[in-house]
Design a protein around this motif. Structure first.
Motif, short mmCIF file in Angstrom:
data_model
loop_
_atom_site.label_atom_id
_atom_site.label_comp_id
_atom_site.label_asym_id
_atom_site.label_seq_id
_atom_site.Cartn_x
_atom_site.Cartn_y
_atom_site.Cartn_z
N SER A 57 2.65 -13.97 -0.12
CA SER A 57 2.30 -13.89 1.30
C SER A 57 2.71 -15.14 2.05
N ASP A 84 -3.89 -13.50 -0.32
CA ASP A 84 -2.79 -12.87 -1.03
C ASP A 84 -3.30 -12.23 -2.32
N GLU A 85 -3.89 -11.04 -2.18
CA GLU A 85 -4.40 -10.32 -3.34
C GLU A 85 -4.44 -8.83 -3.04
N ILE A 86 -4.26 -8.04 -4.08
CA ILE A 86 -4.50 -6.60 -3.97
C ILE A 86 -5.96 -6.37 -4.33
N ARG A 87 -6.71 -5.90 -3.37
CA ARG A 87 -8.10 -5.54 -3.64
C ARG A 87 -8.12 -4.10 -4.15
N LYS A 136 1.27 -5.86 3.34
CA LYS A 136 1.35 -7.29 3.64
C LYS A 136 2.09 -7.54 4.95
N HIS A 167 1.52 -10.02 -8.69
CA HIS A 167 0.38 -9.73 -7.82
C HIS A 167 -0.91 -10.31 -8.40
N HIS A 182 -6.08 -2.18 -1.37
CA HIS A 182 -5.94 -2.80 -0.04
C HIS A 182 -5.25 -4.15 -0.18
N HIS A 183 -4.33 -4.42 0.75
CA HIS A 183 -3.75 -5.77 0.88
C HIS A 183 -3.64 -6.07 2.36
N GLN A 184 -4.10 -7.24 2.79
CA GLN A 184 -4.06 -7.57 4.21
C GLN A 184 -3.29 -8.87 4.48
N TRP A 185 -2.32 -9.18 3.63
CA TRP A 185 -1.45 -10.36 3.78
C TRP A 185 -2.20 -11.62 3.34
N ALA A 209 1.39 -2.17 -1.40
CA ALA A 209 0.93 -3.53 -1.13
C ALA A 209 1.97 -4.34 -0.37
#
Length: 574
Positions: free
Chosen positions: A368, A514-517, A324, A535, A508-511, A320
């Protein structure tokens, strides 16, 4: 056909219901989850009829590229929510004889008259309706030109030969699958907005097609026949081009017959990196996928991921944190490299990965809000689809293409049978404003005439000692990058076979946000440990639909698997 299946899961069962991640986790041991395997060619695609067409091409003596082009056109008929000739995408091709691996960029292009602020309202705010569901959403399609480029450079059959099966399917009709029936019902409002679409995908009076019934697409058959007869001129010039331009303009868009005639695909050098002795070969800009898969792997390479374990709190935390920072860089630097200078060398360098590792705490999440794009040199939808093919001679194709949303804009160009994309939403309508997938874009991805919008599509080939080891890729919008990444890591770091690697629960994390899916199936104790590190963890629907092939040089076998997260997929062998 030589096909050997063992264990509890048969990956060639196209009508089997999709497994949720938790169900897939049941089949987590080597004694339970087995890939399809064979000695000769293999086709792994998201729709079984199209996969069979690719296999038939291999049996008839065609190579991987011939089969790939046939699959691509067939998916336009059998998987209309994602397969397309009204969209575009990317193909990675490995030629076994020459040892060359190249990238074919057939991403859609903005019309020549497109301009930076075309999606802003009177108050200067981004209007997503304009960029998603009107004629302004449509980019100039690239699939037909891209398939022709692939054939001319690496194929052995003619365009007419590989088009013949798709023409027959459209002309004679396809049996509606449960997946197709469900998707048409679910997207009823989007499609029925356009009378041209309603007349094709619904019965007279607006009724639904049910599984087992026949769907005929006569206009699409005629369009495909024009391409077979006249090549790309049968699409980009003449009657079809005029009908597309007229339909798009009538819906408020800007595509002209000149835009159609001027479309050109590009043969590019792929982006390359290394990970634990393997070479990663993937798509360069205007895809962000290859660069950021390599960037994330570079960061993780110095950590003992195998020792830390699959989907443990330690491993997910490190993944993660790397994700990010990659997505932060994506927001600033990635765009069409024909228009902006993308610092690929810096993004994919081992030295930059070392700098990133220096910012990562092993015990605490970095918010993030405090992560900014690195100081470097100046600079798609869930309903994308992917297929992977390897032939008996070792040629390989990894192809991901899309019309963006499910059924794209929803609009069929009158008289063509072609669903038009809504890829213009992948531009940054206004820098700093997220698109439909929550991705932030900057000036590098601003709208400009003739430019190709940034994409997350990540068709990838992994090499070992100069030869193909793995062919993989996935749909999934912003999650394509991390989905493809995890299949690679599951095999290399965690020793999974290709079926296990495809089944395993994903994160998944995309910055931003701000969460870990996570998918269902991640251990609750692991979630608690991640939350203790700061997190935010959110369980959401499953991610991706990988189609993957692994080449085992020692045994001489090909091992393949279709992701169980979506119905109708198939991995077939010759």
């Amino acid at each position: 056909m030589r096909q050997i299946i063992t264990g509890a899961v048969c990956l060639t069962m196209s009508a089997a219901p999709a497994l949720h991640a938790q169900e897939a986790a049941i089949f987590s041991g080597n004694d339970r989850v087995h890939p399809v395997y064979a000695e000769n060619g293999m086709v792994s695609a998201q729709e079984a009829v199209a996969a069979q067409i690719g296999l038939d091409i291999l049996k008839a003596g065609g190579n991987a590229v011939d089969a790939g082009v046939a699959v691509a056109f067939a998916l336009a008929v059998t998987l209309p929510r994602a397969g397309n000739i009204g969209g575009g995408g990317f193909m990675i091709v490995h030629d076994a004889e020459s040892g060359e691996t190249k990238a074919i960029d057939y991403r859609e292009m903005a019309p020549a008259s497109a301009e930076r602020d075309m999606y802003l309202d009177a108050e200067g705010n981004a209007d997503s309706e304009l960029s998603r569901f009107t004629g302004l959403a449509v980019g100039v399609p690239g699939t037909v030109a891209g398939m022709q480029m692939a054939l001319e450079n690496y194929g052995s059959m003619s365009l007419a030969e590989v088009l013949e099966p798709a023409i027959a399917l459209a002309r004679d009709g396809i049996a509606v699958t449960p997946g197709l029936a469900d998707s048409l019902k679910g997207l009823e409002d989007r499609l029925k907005k356009w009378p041209t679409s309603e007349s094709i995908f619904f019965k007279e009076g607006g009724g639904f097609y049910e599984p087992g019934e026949t769907l005929v697409q006569a206009d699409l058959a005629n369009t495909l026949q024009k391409i077979a007869d006249a090549g790309t001129d049968g699409f980009y010039k003449g009657e079809t081009a005029t009908k597309i331009a007229d339909a798009v303009q009538a819906a408020g868009g800007r595509i002209t017959v000149d835009d159609m005639a001027n479309y050109k695909p590009v043969l590019r050098d792929p982006v390359r990196g290394t990970y634990r002795g393997y070479e990663i070969v993937s798509m360069p800009p205007p895809s962000s996928g290859g660069a950021h898969i390599i960037q994330i792997l570079n960061v993780l390479e110095d950590y003992p991921i195998s020792f830390l374990g699959h989907n443990t709190a330690d491993t997910i935390h490190l993944m993660a944190e790397a994700m990010k920072r990659a997505y932060a860089d994506r927001s600033e630097y990635l765009g069409d490299s024909d228009f902006v200078d993308v610092p690929l060398g810096e993004i994919t360098s081992k030295a930059y990965a070392e700098d990133i590792r220096g910012e990562i705490s092993l015990n605490a999440a970095t918010p993030s809000s405090s992560i900014k794009p690195g100081e470097l040199a100046p600079y798609e939808s869930d309903q994308t689809t992917h297929f992977s093919i390897v032939d008996k001679d070792g040629n390989a194709v990894s192809n991901t293409y899309t019309i963006n949303f499910s059924y794209g804009s929803g609009m069929v160009a009158d008289g063509t049978g072609i669903l038009m994309n809504n890829e213009m939403d992948d531009f940054a309508a206004k820098p700093g404003v997220p698109n439909a997938y929550g991705l932030i874009g900057g000036d590098a991805n601003a709208v400009e005439g003739g430019k190709r919008p940034l994409s997350s599509m990540s068709p990838t080939i992994v090499m070992k000692d100069g030869e193909v080891f793995m062919v993989t890729g996935s749909p999934g919008g912003s999650r394509i990058i991390t989905t493809t990444l995890q299949v690679i890591m599951n095999v290399i770091d965690h020793g999974m076979n290709i079926a296990e690697a495809s089944f395993a629960p994903r994160i998944h994390h995309q910055w931003l946000p701000d969460e870990i899916r996570i998918e269902e199936g991640i251990n609750l104790d692991t979630v608690g440990l991640l939350e203790q590190r700061g997190h935010k963890v959110s369980e959401k629907s499953v991610m991706g639909s990988t189609q993957s092939i692994l080449v085992d040089k020692e045994s001489g076998y090909l091992f393949g698997a279709s992701d169980p997260r979506r119905v109708d997929a198939a991995t077939l062998v010759h």
